[in-house]
Design an enzyme around this catalytic site. Structure first.
Site, mmCIF file in Angstrom:
data_model
loop_
_atom_site.group_PDB
_atom_site.id
_atom_site.type_symbol
_atom_site.label_atom_id
_atom_site.label_comp_id
_atom_site.label_asym_id
_atom_site.label_seq_id
_atom_site.Cartn_x
_atom_site.Cartn_y
_atom_site.Cartn_z
ATOM 1 N N LYS A 112 0.825 -1.213 0.000
ATOM 2 C CA LYS A 112 0.000 0.000 0.000
ATOM 3 C C LYS A 112 0.859 1.264 0.000
ATOM 4 O O LYS A 112 0.501 2.252 -0.645
ATOM 5 C CB LYS A 112 -0.924 0.011 1.229
ATOM 6 C CG LYS A 112 -2.254 -0.682 0.995
ATOM 7 C CD LYS A 112 -3.210 0.202 0.203
ATOM 8 C CE LYS A 112 -4.617 -0.327 0.113
ATOM 9 N NZ LYS A 112 -4.850 -1.429 -0.778
ATOM 10 N N LYS A 195 -2.976 -11.408 -9.572
ATOM 11 C CA LYS A 195 -4.215 -11.506 -8.799
ATOM 12 C C LYS A 195 -5.353 -10.658 -9.374
ATOM 13 O O LYS A 195 -5.115 -9.556 -9.868
ATOM 14 C CB LYS A 195 -3.867 -11.036 -7.381
ATOM 15 C CG LYS A 195 -4.990 -11.048 -6.396
ATOM 16 C CD LYS A 195 -4.525 -10.460 -5.073
ATOM 17 C CE LYS A 195 -5.503 -9.386 -4.627
ATOM 18 N NZ LYS A 195 -5.384 -8.977 -3.254
ATOM 19 N N LYS A 198 -9.443 -5.216 -6.974
ATOM 20 C CA LYS A 198 -9.989 -3.910 -7.343
ATOM 21 C C LYS A 198 -8.889 -2.929 -7.706
ATOM 22 O O LYS A 198 -8.994 -2.199 -8.679
ATOM 23 C CB LYS A 198 -10.845 -3.368 -6.203
ATOM 24 C CG LYS A 198 -12.305 -3.468 -6.528
ATOM 25 C CD LYS A 198 -13.175 -3.340 -5.316
ATOM 26 C CE LYS A 198 -13.781 -4.682 -4.960
ATOM 27 N NZ LYS A 198 -14.309 -4.758 -3.623
HETATM 28 P P1 TYM Z 1 -10.806 -8.005 0.793
HETATM 29 O O1 TYM Z 1 -11.996 -7.125 0.927
HETATM 30 O O2 TYM Z 1 -9.629 -7.485 0.076
HETATM 31 O O3 TYM Z 1 -11.209 -9.352 0.142
HETATM 32 C C1 TYM Z 1 -12.286 -10.105 0.655
HETATM 33 C C2 TYM Z 1 -12.044 -11.575 0.522
HETATM 34 O O4 TYM Z 1 -11.848 -11.916 -0.854
HETATM 35 C C3 TYM Z 1 -10.627 -12.610 -0.999
HETATM 36 N N1 TYM Z 1 -10.024 -12.272 -2.284
HETATM 37 C C4 TYM Z 1 -9.512 -13.189 -3.113
HETATM 38 N N2 TYM Z 1 -9.430 -14.525 -3.028
HETATM 39 C C5 TYM Z 1 -8.881 -15.186 -4.053
HETATM 40 N N3 TYM Z 1 -8.404 -14.576 -5.157
HETATM 41 C C6 TYM Z 1 -8.453 -13.245 -5.312
HETATM 42 N N4 TYM Z 1 -8.008 -12.660 -6.409
HETATM 43 C C7 TYM Z 1 -9.031 -12.470 -4.248
HETATM 44 N N5 TYM Z 1 -9.246 -11.151 -4.039
HETATM 45 C C8 TYM Z 1 -9.847 -11.050 -2.828
HETATM 46 C C9 TYM Z 1 -9.743 -12.157 0.147
HETATM 47 O O5 TYM Z 1 -8.746 -13.096 0.444
HETATM 48 C C10 TYM Z 1 -10.761 -12.030 1.253
HETATM 49 O O6 TYM Z 1 -11.000 -13.269 1.865
HETATM 50 N N6 TYM Z 1 -8.798 -7.716 5.248
HETATM 51 C C11 TYM Z 1 -9.863 -8.351 4.529
HETATM 52 C C12 TYM Z 1 -11.238 -8.070 5.103
HETATM 53 C C13 TYM Z 1 -11.347 -8.390 6.540
HETATM 54 C C14 TYM Z 1 -11.411 -9.694 7.104
HETATM 55 C C15 TYM Z 1 -11.497 -9.491 8.509
HETATM 56 C C16 TYM Z 1 -11.418 -10.980 6.584
HETATM 57 C C17 TYM Z 1 -11.393 -7.496 7.542
HETATM 58 N N7 TYM Z 1 -11.488 -8.155 8.750
HETATM 59 C C18 TYM Z 1 -11.599 -10.581 9.385
HETATM 60 C C19 TYM Z 1 -11.509 -12.052 7.463
HETATM 61 C C20 TYM Z 1 -11.598 -11.853 8.848
HETATM 62 C C21 TYM Z 1 -9.815 -7.814 3.115
HETATM 63 O O7 TYM Z 1 -9.323 -6.745 2.852
HETATM 64 O O8 TYM Z 1 -10.393 -8.544 2.234
#
Ligand code: TYM
Length: 330
Positions: A112, A195, A198
């Site tokens: 980031k 990957k 967004k």
């Molecule tokens: P975020 O919002 O970036 O993504 C949400 C979920 O989608 C999965 N993901 C993917 N999995 C496989 N391939 C991809 N290309 C891909 N892009 C996204 C992420 O692994 C995630 O599971 N920090 C987390 C949100 C969060 C969270 C938590 C998750 C906040 N608190 C507590 C679990 C438990 C996040 O930014 O995910």
């Protein structure tokens, strides 16, 4: 005792195939077996300073997508992170044992600060601590996430262990990543950039109209085609197959794999098939979404129900945490 599951998705826009296969699809399968808490991480979305006018619409659309994809509010607590302010107290308390050095070494943080050097805020640095608070407030055992979140989960385990050791307690279980089909998954982008995400700008959204989605798949980066029998696939081609293994039937994957190995593959045919198979999954979700998102009363009811369940669970844990740390009421 029932295992406890916690997971969330940041409210930064509509859900893409990575979110679906990395997280949401597993939520849906897990809700029948476990005590589940699934939330929309709106606090976490603030690290990139979204437009305030978009905050609520983004939360709303993800809530509608959760429901459209099949999450059942009678089975799981479905809630908005900021409706459970208890998590902020736990975040504050956990921050006292989270060291700046280890936070600075987090891959997502380093990533980031490269991407937004003008906005390296403390929320970004302590992002994994808030995530740990999300998980530990419900004493989760299992966390369904994609591969990119594994380091954050490892940090959660470390904070749980550290807290237990310092305060001589067994208050927090150490949560495991939920491995649905073997290893946690990474859905690739179809632009050759690794990957799907967004910030990569290469997403296929659950909400994409048929034409838009098909066009995105047809534009996927490929190569000139194989020149030798059974040759190793270059990354861009492996990406197409990875996605196909996730969305298509095994015999379809095998068919195209054989064509590849015999140097007879036509990528256009493979992409057409891939687009059709993705649409089989996404089109029904999109149709339900279009209905649900209009039903404000229903969405309000679901969010209120989820918040109540989640607050109860969080408050219970916080009581124990405060006690362990020495807080006493007069
Ligand atoms: P975020 O919002 O970036 O993504 C949400 C979920 O989608 C999965 N993901 C993917 N999995 C496989 N391939 C991809 N290309 C891909 N892009 C996204 C992420 O692994 C995630 O599971 N920090 C987390 C949100 C969060 C969270 C938590 C998750 C906040 N608190 C507590 C679990 C438990 C996040 O930014 O995910």
């Amino acid at each position: 005792m029932k295992q406890i599951v916690v997971s969330g998705i940041r409210s930064t826009g509509n859900l893409h195939l990575g979110n679906y296969y990395g997280a949401l699809r597993n939520f849906i399968q897990m809700q029948n077996e476990y005590e589940c808490y699934f939330f929309i991480a709106d606090y976490h979305s603030l690290t990139t300073h979204p437009d305030p006018a978009m905050l609520h619409p983004n939360v709303k659309s993800i809530l509608a997508e959760y429901l459209a994809a099949g999450l059942d509010p009678e089975k799981s607590a479905i809630y908005i992170q900021s409706d459970v302010p208890e998590v902020c107290e736990l975040y504050t308390l956990l921050n006292m044992h989270a060291y700046v050095g280890e936070l600075e070494r987090t891959v997502s943080f380093k990533d980031k600060i490269r991407k937004q050097p003008e906005n390296v805020n403390a929320g970004l640095l302590t992002y994994p601590v808030l995530m740990a608070a999300d998980i530990l407030q419900h004493k989760a055992n299992l966390v369904p996430v994609g591969k990119d979140q594994l380091q954050h989960l490892e940090m959660t385990r470390k904070y749980a262990r550290r807290f237990n050791t310092i305060y001589n307690t067994e208050l927090f279980p150490e949560p495991d990543a939920y491995k649905f089909h073997g290893e946690p998954i990474k859905i690739p982008g179809l632009d050759g950039s690794g990957k799907m995400g967004k910030s990569e700008g290469n997403c296929i959204y659950l909400n994409d109209e048929d034409k838009v989605l098909t066009k995105k798949v047809m534009r996927a980066v490929t190569d000139q085609g194989p020149t030798e029998m059974n040759q190793t696939k270059p990354e861009v081609i492996e990406n197409l197959f990875t996605l196909m293994r996730v969305v298509s039937a095994p015999d379809v994957v095998e068919h195209f794999n054989n064509l590849y190995n015999n140097c007879e593959i036509r990528y256009g045919d493979m992409k057409k098939q891939l687009a059709a198979d993705i649409l089989t999954v996404t089109a029904p979700i999109r149709e339900r979404y279009n209905e649900i998102v209009k039903d404000e009363d229903y969405l309000r009811k679901v969010a209120a129900m989820g918040a109540e369940k989640a607050r109860e669970s969080s408050a219970r844990t916080l009581e124990e945490v405060r006690k362990a740390m020495g807080f006493r009421r007069f």
